[in-house]
Structures are given as C-alpha cells and as structure tokens.
Design an enzyme around this catalytic site. Structure first.
Site, PDB file in Angstrom:
ATOM      1  N   LYS A 193       4.373  15.424  -9.875  1.00 60.54           N
ATOM      2  CA  LYS A 193       4.477  14.258  -8.990  1.00 60.54           C
ATOM      3  C   LYS A 193       4.120  14.632  -7.554  1.00 60.54           C
ATOM      4  O   LYS A 193       4.587  15.658  -7.042  1.00 60.54           O
ATOM      5  CB  LYS A 193       5.916  13.712  -9.027  1.00 60.54           C
ATOM      6  CG  LYS A 193       6.143  12.533  -8.082  1.00 60.54           C
ATOM      7  CD  LYS A 193       7.533  11.929  -8.226  1.00 60.54           C
ATOM      8  CE  LYS A 193       7.708  10.751  -7.275  1.00 60.54           C
ATOM      9  NZ  LYS A 193       9.041  10.159  -7.330  1.00 60.54           N
ATOM     10  N   GLU A 243      16.817   3.939   1.807  1.00 62.23           N
ATOM     11  CA  GLU A 243      17.149   5.164   1.072  1.00 62.23           C
ATOM     12  C   GLU A 243      18.110   6.084   1.806  1.00 62.23           C
ATOM     13  O   GLU A 243      17.879   6.482   2.941  1.00 62.23           O
ATOM     14  CB  GLU A 243      15.851   5.925   0.765  1.00 62.23           C
ATOM     15  CG  GLU A 243      16.067   7.119  -0.126  1.00 62.23           C
ATOM     16  CD  GLU A 243      14.771   7.683  -0.685  1.00 62.23           C
ATOM     17  OE1 GLU A 243      13.682   7.155  -0.366  1.00 62.23           O
ATOM     18  OE2 GLU A 243      14.853   8.655  -1.439  1.00 62.23           O
ATOM     19  N   GLU A 287       8.979   8.199 -12.231  1.00 66.82           N
ATOM     20  CA  GLU A 287       9.063   8.433 -10.781  1.00 66.82           C
ATOM     21  C   GLU A 287      10.520   8.656 -10.379  1.00 66.82           C
ATOM     22  O   GLU A 287      10.834   9.535  -9.597  1.00 66.82           O
ATOM     23  CB  GLU A 287       8.547   7.209 -10.003  1.00 66.82           C
ATOM     24  CG  GLU A 287       7.043   7.130  -9.846  1.00 66.82           C
ATOM     25  CD  GLU A 287       6.663   5.917  -9.003  1.00 66.82           C
ATOM     26  OE1 GLU A 287       6.054   5.003  -9.570  1.00 66.82           O
ATOM     27  OE2 GLU A 287       6.989   5.873  -7.797  1.00 66.82           O
ATOM     28  N   GLU A 421       0.915  -1.211  -3.846  1.00 66.42           N
ATOM     29  CA  GLU A 421       2.328  -0.881  -3.582  1.00 66.42           C
ATOM     30  C   GLU A 421       2.521  -0.519  -2.101  1.00 66.42           C
ATOM     31  O   GLU A 421       3.495  -0.929  -1.465  1.00 66.42           O
ATOM     32  CB  GLU A 421       2.780   0.264  -4.502  1.00 66.42           C
ATOM     33  CG  GLU A 421       4.255   0.587  -4.379  1.00 66.42           C
ATOM     34  CD  GLU A 421       4.735   1.571  -5.444  1.00 66.42           C
ATOM     35  OE1 GLU A 421       4.450   1.366  -6.633  1.00 66.42           O
ATOM     36  OE2 GLU A 421       5.422   2.545  -5.065  1.00 66.42           O
ATOM     37  N   LYS A 425       4.874  -2.464   0.688  1.00 67.88           N
ATOM     38  CA  LYS A 425       5.907  -1.756   1.450  1.00 67.88           C
ATOM     39  C   LYS A 425       5.788  -1.967   2.952  1.00 67.88           C
ATOM     40  O   LYS A 425       6.783  -1.895   3.657  1.00 67.88           O
ATOM     41  CB  LYS A 425       5.871  -0.253   1.120  1.00 67.88           C
ATOM     42  CG  LYS A 425       6.481   0.059  -0.251  1.00 67.88           C
ATOM     43  CD  LYS A 425       6.283   1.513  -0.621  1.00 67.88           C
ATOM     44  CE  LYS A 425       7.015   1.842  -1.916  1.00 67.88           C
ATOM     45  NZ  LYS A 425       6.536   3.081  -2.535  1.00 67.88           N
TER      46      LYS A 425
HETATM   47  C1  ISC Z   1       7.732   7.040   0.068  1.00 69.20           C
HETATM   48  C2  ISC Z   1       8.116   5.766   0.126  1.00 69.20           C
HETATM   49  O1  ISC Z   1       8.891   5.183  -0.853  1.00 69.20           O
HETATM   50  C3  ISC Z   1       9.583   5.966  -1.811  1.00 69.20           C
HETATM   51  C4  ISC Z   1      10.873   5.305  -2.038  1.00 69.20           C
HETATM   52  C5  ISC Z   1      11.005   4.286  -2.951  1.00 69.20           C
HETATM   53  C6  ISC Z   1       9.977   4.046  -3.864  1.00 69.20           C
HETATM   54  C7  ISC Z   1       8.889   4.861  -3.957  1.00 69.20           C
HETATM   55  C8  ISC Z   1       7.846   4.600  -4.983  1.00 69.20           C
HETATM   56  O2  ISC Z   1       8.053   3.745  -5.865  1.00 69.20           O
HETATM   57  O3  ISC Z   1       6.776   5.194  -4.961  1.00 69.20           O
HETATM   58  C9  ISC Z   1       8.739   6.058  -3.085  1.00 69.20           C
HETATM   59  O4  ISC Z   1       9.126   7.185  -3.821  1.00 69.20           O
HETATM   60  C10 ISC Z   1       7.748   4.895   1.242  1.00 69.20           C
HETATM   61  O5  ISC Z   1       8.118   3.731   1.250  1.00 69.20           O
HETATM   62  O6  ISC Z   1       7.053   5.361   2.160  1.00 69.20           O
HETATM   63 MG    MG Z   2       6.079   3.938  -6.798  1.00 68.52          MG
END
Ligand code: ISC
Ligand code: MG
Length: 440
Positions: A193, A243, A287, A421, A425
């Site tokens: 990952k 988080e 993930e 994605e 975000k």
């Molecule tokens: C690295 C990030 O999200 C992380 C936290 C939640 C979900 C994530 C995802 O689904 O990829 C990432 O691991 C960001 O928002 O910059």
């Molecule tokens: Mg993701």
C-alpha cells in the site's frame, strides 16, 4: 476581551505565589467569546487554534517556550506534572524529514503558548503561561508587555475571494502513471500500500482570511478535529480532520484506523446505499485492514494490552464517508509521547506499508513537499495528550491556498476512481474558497 487592572493583578499574584522555577500557569474565568474572531484581532506572529471532537476548543498566541525537536519535547514534558493536564504544549510534526517550501513549519514545532483561551462549552478561561527557566523578573516584563498588546475581539470579516487558477501536482496523467506503478505485480510483491497524494494550488483574486475560512469549514465538519497554526504571521496551516492519531489519559490510549472512502449520496437512500457498498467493498476493506494491523502491531510493542474492535464503523462527513475501526490500548503512564509519535506516525492511512518503502516512493515521486500535510498535530501535557492526523488540510497565504488530499493505493485501485476520491476529499474546502470553484 479586555482585562481590567485588577484581573491582571490577580493573574500576576497567582504566578508570584507559585515556585519561581520551571513552567507555571495562572488562570482566570472570562465571559464566553468567539475564539477565532478574537484570534484574528491579535497581533502576534504566533497564533493557533485547536478543537477536538468533543468541541473543546482553545485559541493561543505567543510562546513562553518553543521546542523544535522531539528530544527537547521529551525533556520539557518530563518537567510537566504527571497529574496535571493544564500546562500544554501545542504543535505538530511534518509528514517526513523533507520540509522544503514549508519554512515556518519545520519537522517538529511545539510551543507552550503565552496566552490560551479555552472554552469547553461550560467555562471560558484565560491561561497565562510563564517560563521561569530564565530570570523570572524578565519573564514578568514579557508577560506585562504581552498583556498590553492584547486587542479586543471584533466579528470576523467575510471572505469574498474568487479562484483565478488551479494547479494540481501531480496532474492527472502523472497520477495515472504512479497508480499503475504501485498496483503492478512487481511493486505489490514488496509494497502492498502507498497513500499517494496531490497538492491543489489555487491562486486567489484577493486576500483570504484564514480564521474566517476555518470557521466556515468547521461548520461543515462539526465532528472533526479543527486546527490552525501560524508561526510567521503570514502562512497558516489549517484543516478539519476526521482522523485521530491517538489520544491518551493516564494508562488509557485510543487510536483508530480511518481509511476507505466513498462519496456521500444526494438522497438519504443513495447515501445509505453508498455506505453499505463501502462496508462490503474488498478494496476499501483492504485499505482499512492494513492500517488496523500495522497500528495494532506497533502498539503491541509499546503497550500492556491492545484491542482492535471488530466493528467496522461508517464516519459520515460533508462530502465523503469513511471506514473506521477503533483501537484501544493500555499503556504505562510513563510511556513518553515521543515514543508514541515515533512509533505510530506516519500510519498506513497516510504513508503505506511497509512504511519505509512507501515513504521512500512518496518522497521520490509525488513532486511536491507534503510539509505538515499528513503530519500529526495536537497537544500534550503531563497527564494527557491528543493528536490528529493532519489530513483535510491546507496551507494558506494571503492570496494562495494549497489544499491536499491523498488516497490509499492497494492492489485493485483504479487511477481514475482514486483521482475522483481526491476531488471529493477537497470539495468542501474548494467550495468555501470559491462558490463555483474551478473544477478539475
Ligand atoms: C490521506 C487522506 O485520507 C486517508 C484517510 C481516510 C481515507 C483514506 C482513503 O480512503 O484513501 C486515506 O487513507 C487524505 O484525505 O488526504
Ligand atoms: Mg481510499
């Protein structure tokens, strides 16, 4: 907020009664006030703000003590009373050692503020912190000057900026290449990952007020940590992160694996359906699972007992929803925050797995410096500490905003979907900057 002469004297008397050594603190109750509006009026180059998920918030200015590395942080925290959670160092650590283009946000930076206003829903209190490591009388002089410089609060100005241009680093083409490489069989054999990220820089047609921006952002994300750090009076690092890296009180530590993402639906039915698909989706589960395993393993080395809860929860935010699993641990109260920070950061929710090869790939290939994005921000005291992973964040200077987003790339990730994605975000912050923000 203006203090009367007798209130000021009351605080000074408290400090005079304390031992004239180490770090000391005095406190007075205030009427309720809008912390971000108050902060905006203060003239200090160092200003900051922190709100946790329980809506406890604090605004701070100035520094009675600054610390620029983890060894020093450990040394000062050893001087803090283990039964006291009031003397607090606030700050952050960068994603990695690379800190080019982030001049006032070095790898580690923590301060014991000169003043803090804390608001926990019930009480609003002003704290003044004193550093008697050097001559106490000089310290009293500095405190007096800092008091004289305090300004009354005024309502925040409106933000009415427009975006002039947008630039993504890496761009869509580069992103495709990077995702292809990470998902290739050869790469997957050694690195399962990598959380690849993007910097989206927006040029603005006028000055943006970071305090107004944060206030609007936290209204959209009431369940998140919310933070702002400014050390040079110009550049602000701010964000609303869902988080938690960890929080601890005595021997109880709570952490979480937050990874795996879907957009919010436009109707309650669609939203529920997208959430259900997310809970059942193998790529998103992977993930998340990699984060759970890595955090559990690292915590096991430091803890007396670790428990990753089985239940996968959904965390619903303004524009996205995430998978989350909670992790609890029992630790020795003597365990230093420095050890926890070094062990847990960066988690595979922002770095990858194995950590070293994922971080190496990130530093070599993203093409920009993450700085404090995906670092850890928060505070620590003798008895308690609380750190958030600094995602959903932005670096804001008067006419420019750089917002950041990453996505966990594992076997089965599709470049185009992961690019979407990233856009989901950053949608909340882009909308706040410009109603019809330049779309990618
Ligand atoms: C690295 C990030 O999200 C992380 C936290 C939640 C979900 C994530 C995802 O689904 O990829 C990432 O691991 C960001 O928002 O910059
Ligand atoms: Mg993701």
């Amino acid at each position: 907020m203006r203090l009367s002469a007798s209130q000021f004297q009351f605080l000074i008397d408290q400090l005079r009664q304390a031992p004239q050594q180490g770090f000391q603190q005095a406190c007075i109750q205030l009427n309720k006030l809008d912390l971000l509006a108050w902060l905006n009026q203060q003239q200090h180059t160092t200003r900051g703000y922190w709100k946790n998920k329980h809506r406890q918030q604090v605004a701070f200015i100035g520094a009675a003590k600054s610390v620029l590395d983890l060894e020093q942080l450990q040394a000062v925290s050893e001087q803090l009373d283990k039964s006291n959670n009031q003397l607090r160092f606030y700050g952050g650590i960068a994603f990695s050692q690379q800190s080019a283009q982030w001049p006032s946000f070095p790898q580690h930076r923590f301060i014991l503020p000169r003043f803090e206003i804390r608001c926990d829903g019930e009480y609003t209190r002003l704290f003044v912190n004193a550093n008697f490591q050097q001559q106490p009388e000089l310290e009293y002089q500095r405190i007096k000057q800092a008091f004289a410089a305090l300004r009354p609060s005024r309502p925040l100005p409106e933000n009415a900026t427009k975006a002039l241009s947008r630039q993504d680093q890496p761009n869509a083409q580069q992103w495709q290449k990077l995702v292809d490489e990470v998902t290739s069989d050869e790469f997957q054999q050694h690195t399962a990952k990598v959380v690849l990220s993007r910097q989206t820089s927006i040029q603005l047609n006028g000055e943006i007020n970071p305090f107004t921006l944060l206030q609007q952002w936290q209204q959209k994300e009431p369940k998140c940590y919310s933070f702002l750090f400014q050390f040079d009076g110009i550049n602000s690092f701010l964000g609303c992160s869902p988080e938690r890296l960890y929080s601890r009180e005595g021997s109880q530590l709570v952490s979480e694996a937050l990874a795996g993402t879907a957009p919010r639906g436009v109707s309650p039915e669609q939203d529920q359906q997208l959430g259900q698909l997310l809970l059942e989706d193998a790529k998103n589960q992977l993930e998340n699972q990699l984060v759970v395993e890595d955090l559990s393993r690292r915590l096991q080395e430091l803890s007396l007992h670790v428990n990753a809860l089985e239940q996968l929860e959904l965390v619903k935010l303004d524009r996205v929803q995430h998978l989350k699993r909670r992790i609890q641990a029992r630790i020795s109260p003597a365990l230093a925050d420095r050890s926890l920070l070094q062990a847990l950061h960066p988690t595979p929710a922002v770095g990858g797995l194995p950590r070293s090869s994922a971080v190496e790939f990130i530093l070599k290939n993203e093409g920009y410096a993450r700085g404090w994005y995906a670092g850890a921000v928060g505070w620590l005291s003798g008895a308690q500490s609380e750190f958030s992973v600094a995602i959903r964040s932005a670096l804001v200077s008067p006419q420019q905003l750089s917002s950041f987003a990453g996505a966990g790339i594992v076997a089965g990730s599709q470049a185009a979907q992961e690019w979407q994605e990233l856009n989901h975000k950053i949608a909340t912050i882009l909308q706040l900057v410009d109603e019809d923000a330049l779309l990618d």
